[in-house]
Design a protein around this motif. Structure first.
Motif, PDB file in Angstrom:
ATOM      1  N   ALA B 353      47.746  97.103 -28.051  1.00  0.00           N
ATOM      2  CA  ALA B 353      47.336  98.054 -27.014  1.00  0.00           C
ATOM      3  C   ALA B 353      46.038  97.603 -26.352  1.00  0.00           C
ATOM      4  O   ALA B 353      45.222  96.912 -26.959  1.00  0.00           O
ATOM      5  CB  ALA B 353      47.131  99.426 -27.640  1.00  0.00           C
ATOM      6  N   VAL B 354      45.891  97.986 -25.105  1.00  0.00           N
ATOM      7  CA  VAL B 354      44.620  97.746 -24.406  1.00  0.00           C
ATOM      8  C   VAL B 354      43.717  98.954 -24.657  1.00  0.00           C
ATOM      9  O   VAL B 354      44.150 100.104 -24.525  1.00  0.00           O
ATOM     10  CB  VAL B 354      44.860  97.578 -22.891  1.00  0.00           C
ATOM     11  N   ILE B 355      42.493  98.675 -25.033  1.00  0.00           N
ATOM     12  CA  ILE B 355      41.557  99.768 -25.298  1.00  0.00           C
ATOM     13  C   ILE B 355      40.435  99.720 -24.269  1.00  0.00           C
ATOM     14  O   ILE B 355      39.788  98.693 -24.085  1.00  0.00           O
ATOM     15  CB  ILE B 355      40.968  99.664 -26.722  1.00  0.00           C
ATOM     16  N   GLU B 356      40.238 100.836 -23.567  1.00  0.00           N
ATOM     17  CA  GLU B 356      39.199 100.892 -22.528  1.00  0.00           C
ATOM     18  C   GLU B 356      38.490 102.239 -22.593  1.00  0.00           C
ATOM     19  O   GLU B 356      38.852 103.108 -23.383  1.00  0.00           O
ATOM     20  CB  GLU B 356      39.825 100.707 -21.138  1.00  0.00           C
ATOM     21  N   ALA B 357      37.515 102.372 -21.725  1.00  0.00           N
ATOM     22  CA  ALA B 357      36.869 103.678 -21.555  1.00  0.00           C
ATOM     23  C   ALA B 357      37.374 104.243 -20.236  1.00  0.00           C
ATOM     24  O   ALA B 357      37.524 103.519 -19.268  1.00  0.00           O
ATOM     25  CB  ALA B 357      35.360 103.513 -21.538  1.00  0.00           C
ATOM     26  N   SER B 358      37.633 105.537 -20.205  1.00  0.00           N
ATOM     27  CA  SER B 358      38.230 106.096 -18.999  1.00  0.00           C
ATOM     28  C   SER B 358      37.188 106.275 -17.901  1.00  0.00           C
ATOM     29  O   SER B 358      36.035 106.595 -18.165  1.00  0.00           O
ATOM     30  CB  SER B 358      38.880 107.444 -19.289  1.00  0.00           C
ATOM     31  N   PRO B 359      37.623 106.050 -16.682  1.00  0.00           N
ATOM     32  CA  PRO B 359      36.702 106.216 -15.553  1.00  0.00           C
ATOM     33  C   PRO B 359      36.599 107.663 -15.081  1.00  0.00           C
ATOM     34  O   PRO B 359      35.892 107.962 -14.142  1.00  0.00           O
ATOM     35  CB  PRO B 359      37.336 105.341 -14.469  1.00  0.00           C
ATOM     36  N   TRP B 360      37.342 108.564 -15.728  1.00  0.00           N
ATOM     37  CA  TRP B 360      37.289 109.961 -15.302  1.00  0.00           C
ATOM     38  C   TRP B 360      37.311 110.873 -16.527  1.00  0.00           C
ATOM     39  O   TRP B 360      37.628 110.448 -17.632  1.00  0.00           O
ATOM     40  CB  TRP B 360      38.434 110.334 -14.364  1.00  0.00           C
ATOM     41  N   GLY B 361      36.951 112.106 -16.289  1.00  0.00           N
ATOM     42  CA  GLY B 361      36.899 113.070 -17.366  1.00  0.00           C
ATOM     43  C   GLY B 361      38.247 113.714 -17.612  1.00  0.00           C
ATOM     44  O   GLY B 361      39.114 113.726 -16.743  1.00  0.00           O
ATOM     45  N   THR B 362      38.435 114.229 -18.824  1.00  0.00           N
ATOM     46  CA  THR B 362      39.651 114.966 -19.174  1.00  0.00           C
ATOM     47  C   THR B 362      39.212 116.166 -20.009  1.00  0.00           C
ATOM     48  O   THR B 362      38.026 116.332 -20.304  1.00  0.00           O
ATOM     49  CB  THR B 362      40.607 114.112 -20.031  1.00  0.00           C
ATOM     50  N   ASP B 363      40.177 116.951 -20.421  1.00  0.00           N
ATOM     51  CA  ASP B 363      39.855 118.060 -21.315  1.00  0.00           C
ATOM     52  C   ASP B 363      39.444 117.571 -22.698  1.00  0.00           C
ATOM     53  O   ASP B 363      38.983 118.355 -23.532  1.00  0.00           O
ATOM     54  CB  ASP B 363      41.060 119.008 -21.423  1.00  0.00           C
ATOM     55  N   GLY B 364      39.603 116.253 -22.945  1.00  0.00           N
ATOM     56  CA  GLY B 364      39.160 115.670 -24.206  1.00  0.00           C
ATOM     57  C   GLY B 364      37.679 115.928 -24.477  1.00  0.00           C
ATOM     58  O   GLY B 364      37.257 116.069 -25.625  1.00  0.00           O
ATOM     59  N   GLY B 365      36.887 115.995 -23.409  1.00  0.00           N
ATOM     60  CA  GLY B 365      35.461 116.266 -23.561  1.00  0.00           C
ATOM     61  C   GLY B 365      35.210 117.638 -24.165  1.00  0.00           C
ATOM     62  O   GLY B 365      34.418 117.789 -25.099  1.00  0.00           O
TER      63      GLY B 365
END
Lengths: 418, 418
Positions: B353-365
């Motif tokens: 899998a490719v692992i990155e940091a997302s460029p946008w927010g989600t409800d995960g925060g």
């Protein structure tokens, strides 16, 4: 001679003030000039002038290269021209004033209702009182004064009460095309009693700057039309600097920016977290007294397509010329009317007149360029308040201007009887 | 085990596709989530989950420091949570998906009506299909698969079908405050099957830049709020540069601008030949996974009041924080769920899998910071089309995600029966 005129004016100040108030109370925004033109027409008839009252034909005007308006239907917006026919052999003079006013804007900012014509401390307040019903009243008063003093003239005097100056000049264009021209013209726009032999013209532009949309979080995938607009604004600033660097006319020596380019409006993007893909910019560019609209348009368009930016090279700024335009105007500083105006100003006011070039356009441009009638802009009124709340005029300046106009007409048109 | 799951999924593709299409056809823009939530509720009941269906109480939520919404009345916008109660002794898992969609925008740009759920070449088209009903469907399918294969779990599985993610997260906030939290969470936003252990948060700002009005022809008498806005835009660009220079997280190494500041909207002035006295600028600033909203706001405000311009020093840019905000989120890269997700991804897809940091927010925060439920964002769907016309999802990716989710649930919650 001047004693009789001044005496007559002193006796008619109240009557004239009442009439000016009535003109102001007939708020004559675009499309609503009918009422005030009836007052003007009646006054011209009362003074015994030949009155030409007509509805400008938009369908005909639209074909003229200098027609510029937001409408072609003038059915409720008549033009009025009154002619005082001279006995012949003298020079003729157009006295041109527009009767339309700009909207009052935010009413809350007005201390008195904009169409009240409220008077306090020798000032009359109201939308249009300075731009330019005060000037029109001064012209009418000068005619009435000479008429009632039984003056006879060799040359003709043509009084223009025109619509549409604030929206591109279709009223004066119609008057000129109808033949109401003369050897020279006076346009008493509010110059604060300065003499403007040269008038800057102006044109409005609308720019479209394109970008490419993307999510704000990955904005590097798009191209921001707002960021690109910064280059556009800077290119406009550079062009303004270059154009003004070339201005050598001493009449502009006290003007910080003789030919301003004003960016008046910007709008772009529709969502805080989207990359904006379109920005619209609107503004006006000043046209020098001796420039043509065409050459200025070309120079501006060239500057827009030469912006040093790869994206903008491939996606050039789109330039539209829209809305209003005002032709520039210029009269020879040695023109006989210039001499008469300066002399009469000094006689009446007691000090030399200030001569400058105007920072804005007037119908003088159309009179000069289309009507072949060299024009001088000179009138009472506080320029700074022309399009703003609490517009006002000092009534004493209106009477001073009327005195100067009476003397000019008498000399230019070779009056007799005083 | 995985053979049985894959077989079951293969047998249920048509049924699942139909259901996804129904979810899409219930266009669930803000305020209009009622219909689609009925479908979800029915499905959860059919699967035998304990269903909690409620109207979030805006009057209560409004007092929470992270409540951020354009409304407090959710009466037509229910939240739904379905719980698969485990037998006890296992770790619990939240499966969180928002059911609201952004408006379709310009309908002319859609090849098929946005709420058609049109299918072609293995792709389903429609507003919300990728953001994020495809992900939701994958979650539901995973639950259904394990249920129908008679799996029993030790830990609980909580399926969140929440409103309002696109407008600040009030749906997830309400679910979390109601106690629907767990030991960890999966949020299948459209990451294109990349794993995002860290999610950027964001906040929206609105700036007011003041100038001073004047006539365009004497623009030097005023101060252009548009020209001043150029300084403001440049200060924002400088701040973005400085903030991103500090980012050292290797998850951002392939991201050109890890923490973008997007200027999304500009509006100012109202007349081409008047000097504009006010400009409004709206945008969003990215909040790093380990930053607080408060520190980012402070840094931004400081940059705005430090712009080197005399006028702006005396007439500082006004900063408002308005509209939506998304909290950042972050899960330890060594967290057990990260390991399981990577392992199952590789099993199913056949490559790492490719692992990155997302460029946008989600409800995960919100799940992480308010619900104390560390979250990973991972889901099917083409990110680039998320908020754009012709949004679509590759159906095969949805089934692949469902397979991965089934395997994760089975392992994390200690399933038995396969």
């Amino acid at each position: 001679m001047s004693t009789k005129i001044r005496k007559w004016l002193n006796q008619h100040k109240d009557e004239a003030t009442d009439f000016l108030q009535k003109l102001v109370q007939e708020g004559s925004e675009q499309g609503n000039e009918f009422g005030v033109q009836q007052l003007v027409k009646k006054q011209l008839e009362r003074l015994g002038l030949d009155v030409d009252y007509w509805i400008p034909d938009g369908d005909e005007l639209i074909n003229h290269r200098y027609f510029c308006a937001t409408r072609t239907d003038f059915s409720k917006s008549p033009n009025v021209v009154g002619t005082w026919k001279g006995d012949g052999g003298g020079k003729s003079l157009v006295l041109n004033g527009h009767i339309d006013v700009v909207p009052p804007g935010d009413l809350k900012q007005w201390e008195h209702p904009p169409y009240s014509g409220y008077i306090e401390d020798g000032k009359m307040f109201g939308r249009g009182v300075t731009d330019m019903k005060g000037g029109n009243l001064a012209l009418l008063l000068a005619i009435q004064c000479l008429k009632e003093l039984n003056v006879s003239l060799k040359g003709d005097v043509l009084f223009h009460s025109v619509i549409e100056e604030e929206s591109g000049g279709a009223g004066t264009l119609a008057a000129v095309l109808r033949g109401h021209t003369a050897d020279a013209a006076l346009v008493p726009e509010p110059t604060n009693m300065k003499i403007f032999p040269k008038q800057q013209g102006s044109i409005w532009f609308r720019l479209t700057v394109n970008g490419m949309s993307a999510h704000g979080g990955t904005r590097y995938e798009g191209v921001s039309a707002i960021e690109k607009s910064v280059h556009v604004i800077q290119a406009i600033q550079k062009l303004e600097y270059e154009r003004n660097n070339r201005v050598e006319d001493p009449l502009y020596q006290n003007t910080p920016i003789p030919l301003p380019i004003n960016i008046g409006k910007i709008e772009g993007g529709n969502w805080p977290s989207s990359v904006p893909d379109e920005v619209f910019i609107e503004g006006r560019i000043g046209v020098g007294p001796n420039e043509s609209l065409e050459s200025v348009k070309e120079e501006f368009e060239y500057a827009m397509c030469k912006i040093e930016d790869n994206w903008l090279q491939q996606h050039p700024v789109q330039v539209e010329w829209f809305g209003a335009q005002w032709l520039p105007g210029s009269i020879d500083l040695e023109h006989e009317l210039m001499g008469i105006l300066q002399k009469k100003y000094e006689e009446v006011v007691g000090e030399p007149a200030v001569i400058e070039a105007s920072p804005w356009g007037t119908d003088g441009g159309l009179l000069t360029q289309v009507g072949n009638t060299p024009s001088i802009v000179f009138g009472p009124g506080v320029t700074a308040y022309a399009h703003y709340p609490n517009e006002y005029i000092e009534l004493e300046k209106v009477f001073q201007a009327a005195e100067i106009f009476s003397l000019i007409i008498y000399e230019w048109c070779e009056g007799e009887g005083l």
